[in-house]
Design a protein around this motif. Structure first.
Motif, PDB file in Angstrom:
ATOM      1  N   MET A 120       0.617  -1.466   0.084  1.00 25.88           N
ATOM      2  CA  MET A 120       0.153  -0.462  -0.175  1.00 25.88           C
ATOM      3  C   MET A 120       1.336   1.216  -0.025  1.00 25.88           C
ATOM      4  N   GLY A 121       0.230   2.666  -0.933  1.00 24.05           N
ATOM      5  CA  GLY A 121       1.471   3.140  -1.093  1.00 24.05           C
ATOM      6  C   GLY A 121       1.071   5.051  -1.198  1.00 24.05           C
ATOM      7  N   MET A 122       1.420   6.244  -1.303  1.00 21.87           N
ATOM      8  CA  MET A 122       0.366   7.156  -1.808  1.00 21.87           C
ATOM      9  C   MET A 122      -0.195   7.131  -3.264  1.00 21.87           C
ATOM     10  N   PHE A 123       0.270   6.406  -3.953  1.00 16.64           N
ATOM     11  CA  PHE A 123      -0.255   6.827  -5.799  1.00 16.64           C
ATOM     12  C   PHE A 123      -0.099   5.309  -6.211  1.00 16.64           C
ATOM     13  N   VAL A 124       0.087   4.240  -5.473  1.00 17.57           N
ATOM     14  CA  VAL A 124       0.337   3.184  -5.676  1.00 17.57           C
ATOM     15  C   VAL A 124      -0.642   1.837  -4.328  1.00 17.57           C
ATOM     16  N   ASN A 125      -1.831   1.367  -5.081  1.00 10.49           N
ATOM     17  CA  ASN A 125      -2.649   0.508  -4.356  1.00 10.49           C
ATOM     18  C   ASN A 125      -2.606   1.219  -2.730  1.00 10.49           C
ATOM     19  N   PRO A 126      -3.153   2.358  -2.902  1.00  6.82           N
ATOM     20  CA  PRO A 126      -4.025   4.094  -1.682  1.00  6.82           C
ATOM     21  C   PRO A 126      -4.607   2.693  -1.436  1.00  6.82           C
ATOM     22  N   ASN A 127      -5.183   3.248   0.135  1.00  4.62           N
ATOM     23  CA  ASN A 127      -5.797   2.526   0.671  1.00  4.62           C
ATOM     24  C   ASN A 127      -7.359   3.809   0.631  1.00  4.62           C
ATOM     25  N   ALA A 128      -8.456   3.162   1.120  1.00  2.00           N
ATOM     26  CA  ALA A 128      -9.891   3.899   1.093  1.00  2.00           C
ATOM     27  C   ALA A 128     -10.017   4.520   2.253  1.00  2.00           C
ATOM     28  N   ALA A 129      -9.512   5.222   2.896  1.00  7.07           N
ATOM     29  CA  ALA A 129      -9.339   6.230   3.354  1.00  7.07           C
ATOM     30  C   ALA A 129     -10.629   7.177   3.222  1.00  7.07           C
ATOM     31  N   ALA A 130     -10.314   8.473   2.323  1.00  3.45           N
ATOM     32  CA  ALA A 130     -10.405   9.793   1.357  1.00  3.45           C
ATOM     33  C   ALA A 130     -12.631   8.916   1.195  1.00  3.45           C
ATOM     34  N   VAL A 154      -3.526  -0.453  -8.437  1.00  6.86           N
ATOM     35  CA  VAL A 154      -4.161   0.689  -9.103  1.00  6.86           C
ATOM     36  C   VAL A 154      -2.770   1.850  -8.889  1.00  6.86           C
ATOM     37  N   ILE A 155      -3.527   2.550  -9.840  1.00  2.00           N
ATOM     38  CA  ILE A 155      -2.388   3.960 -10.227  1.00  2.00           C
ATOM     39  C   ILE A 155      -3.402   5.192  -9.667  1.00  2.00           C
ATOM     40  N   HIS A 156      -3.417   5.602  -8.217  1.00  2.00           N
ATOM     41  CA  HIS A 156      -4.117   6.768  -8.578  1.00  2.00           C
ATOM     42  C   HIS A 156      -3.720   7.574  -8.165  1.00  2.00           C
TER      43      HIS A 156
END
Length: 534
Positions: free
Chosen positions: A1-11, A93-95
């Motif tokens: 889990m990273g900042m841009f790659v596979n981020p979490n669902a907190a937002a 996912v890259i977001h």
């Protein structure tokens, strides 16, 4: 889990936890359907505060391997779909949010290297078994991982168009950014490693000459949102439910915040509705997000007919607009149609795809336009309002001859911009002539279904003025006897359509005699008891 790659669902969890949350997870059914197909490249543009970020947070929370969101989505619309579990938390996912990245990068020149460094570094951590070059690009890293392991990626970019908007005159930065996106999403290799691409922002993808810079993307916009329409803003059924829950007058909500018509849907700005549930007052919440200062340079551009079109729309009319030539940027304006098209994308105007006409959608946006024109002191608008106020006062006083004279004066002033040769033209002139009514009345209702036919114009006073000013029911005739206008109002029982309105009602008949080139007017006060006795 990273900042841009596979981020979490907190937002997205914050959105779901909010007091006002409207379930838009049905969008995931569409994105699931296009995964791995030629339709997997999506650009969904919409104005500020129309739910862009919530949507990309939802997509990330559903697809990202860095999340475990089965419980979060349980009970939401997508959980009822047969392929719900097939795609849940199954993708790399890259977001990233380009606006946030611009701030963190420090400059537009550093943007791409900033995003690239973080994404590639996180991909190396995620796939240590794949050798990535020291100075690898994002697309190069994805291609290498796909070749080695067969992995596909979902790329989600929020505020994709920040450089197009905020660096409008920095051509070098824009070209570098567009190349960055093309390298990521175009070509044979991209077709292998991209399972889904979802871009969102205010503008559609910039055109290069006549084609989109990323012509493999399907674009869903405020001009035509296609199957994504139900997931843009709040629709009318959702707003009705909110009004019932919070005991808010839906009729007032509709007058203040309705007006964006996409397909068969009435679309409302979510930001306005959420603020209304909190503040409990009808006002313009738009200026808290995208102030009228942003439209001042647009509506003051020196294009023939632009100011006239703005005045027409302020009066409640719509204007024809060609939306096809706009280059989807903030600088390439060739004529007034380009300016109006940009205002549609920004949400300051709405667009009727069937008639290809633009209009001011509601009371909230009308206030923003009035503030903008007042701030800039439009002399032609000030002069025109003065004439319009004389007309309105004469109408209230039932001075039919003065009304006819004022309409004729306004007609003469506008013959150079409105071709006055049929009943539709007469409608345009009448709409503009009663411009000052916007202060006291809601946007005039055109062709109101009433009684046994359709009334041409209906002006209903705002609640603050209902004890002081009458409702106006205006019927137009072209080259006929003016008395036939009032006869039609009565015979077809138009006033009965306003039974919920308890104040006075004036019946106004107006005819233009084509041969004599004069206007005629007759005004009567509606007496419901007298009509019942007939």
């Amino acid at each position: 889990m990273g900042m841009f790659v596979n981020p979490n669902a907190a937002a997205f969890q914050c959105a779901v936890n909010s007091e006002v949350y409207i379930d838009k997870t049905g969008l995931l059914e569409y994105t699931n359907k296009v995964l791995g197909t030629n339709a997997r490249f999506i650009c969904n543009s919409r104005p500020r505060r129309f739910g862009k970020s919530v949507t990309v947070d939802m997509l990330t929370a559903y697809y990202s391997k860095g999340c475990d969101t089965e419980k979060m989505f349980s009970g939401l619309e997508i959980s009822k779909c047969p392929d719900f579990y097939e795609h849940l938390n199954k993708y790399d996912v890259i977001h990233f949010d380009v606006q946030w990245c611009c701030i963190s990068a420090g400059s537009s020149e550093n943007l791409i290297s900033y995003i690239t460094d973080i994404v590639v570094s996180e991909l190396k951590e995620t796939y240590p078994e794949v050798t990535l070059e020291e100075n690898s690009t994002i697309y190069g890293a994805m291609a290498r991982i796909n070749t080695a392991l067969g992995k596909q990626f979902i790329v989600i970019i929020d505020e994709w168009d920040v450089l197009i908007r905020d660096e409008a005159h920095n051509q070098a930065a824009q070209e570098m950014y567009i190349d960055f996106l093309r390298n990521m999403f175009k070509g044979i290799e991209a077709s292998k490693y991209i399972a889904l691409a979802y871009l969102t922002g205010i503008l559609p993808i910039k055109k290069l000459k006549t084609q989109s810079a990323l012509n493999n993307f399907t674009q869903f916009t405020m001009l035509n949102a296609g199957p994504l329409t139900p997931y843009i803003g709040f629709n009318e059924d959702e707003v009705i439910d909110l009004c019932e829950k919070y005991d808010i007058d839906f009729a007032e909500v509709k007058r203040w915040y309705d007006g964006y018509h996409l397909g068969d849907y009435h679309v409302y700005n979510p930001n306005a509705l959420v603020n209304l549930t909190i503040m409990r007052t009808f006002q313009s919440y738009w200026s808290q997000t995208g102030t009228y200062l942003s439209i001042l340079p647009l509506i003051n551009m020196d294009f023939d007919g632009l100011r006239t079109s703005i005045i027409e729309m302020l009066s409640g009319s719509s204007v024809e607009v060609d939306v096809n030539e706009f280059q989807n940027d903030m600088v390439s304006f060739a004529d007034k149609d380009d300016v109006l098209t940009l205002l549609i994308h920004l949400g300051y105007l709405a667009y009727d795809q069937r008639t290809q006409r633009a209009y001011i959608p509601n009371e909230e946006i009308r206030q923003e336009f009035r503030a903008a024109t007042k701030r800039n002191k439009w002399n032609e608008l000030i002069e025109f309002q003065q004439e319009s106020e004389k007309l309105l006062e004469a109408t209230w006083e039932m001075e039919a001859e003065t009304v006819a004279e004022q309409i004729e004066k306004i007609h003469a002033e506008y013959t150079s911009v409105i071709r006055y040769n049929n009943e539709n033209s007469l409608s345009s002139v009448l709409s503009i002539a009663y411009l000052s009514a916007i202060k006291y009345y809601f946007k005039p209702i055109r062709e109101l279904p009433a009684g046994r036919g359709f009334a041409d114009f209906v002006f209903i006073p705002k609640p603050l003025y209902r004890d002081y000013y009458p409702a106006l029911l205006v019927e137009l005739k072209w080259n006929k006897n003016v008395e036939t206008a009032l006869d039609q109002i009565k015979k077809r029982k138009y006033p009965e359509s306003l039974q919920q309105y308890t104040g006075d009602i004036l019946l106004v008949g107006i005819n233009y005699d084509k041969k004599e080139k004069v206007h005629q007017c007759v005004i009567e006060k509606w007496n419901s008891e007298e009509e019942k006795s007939k």
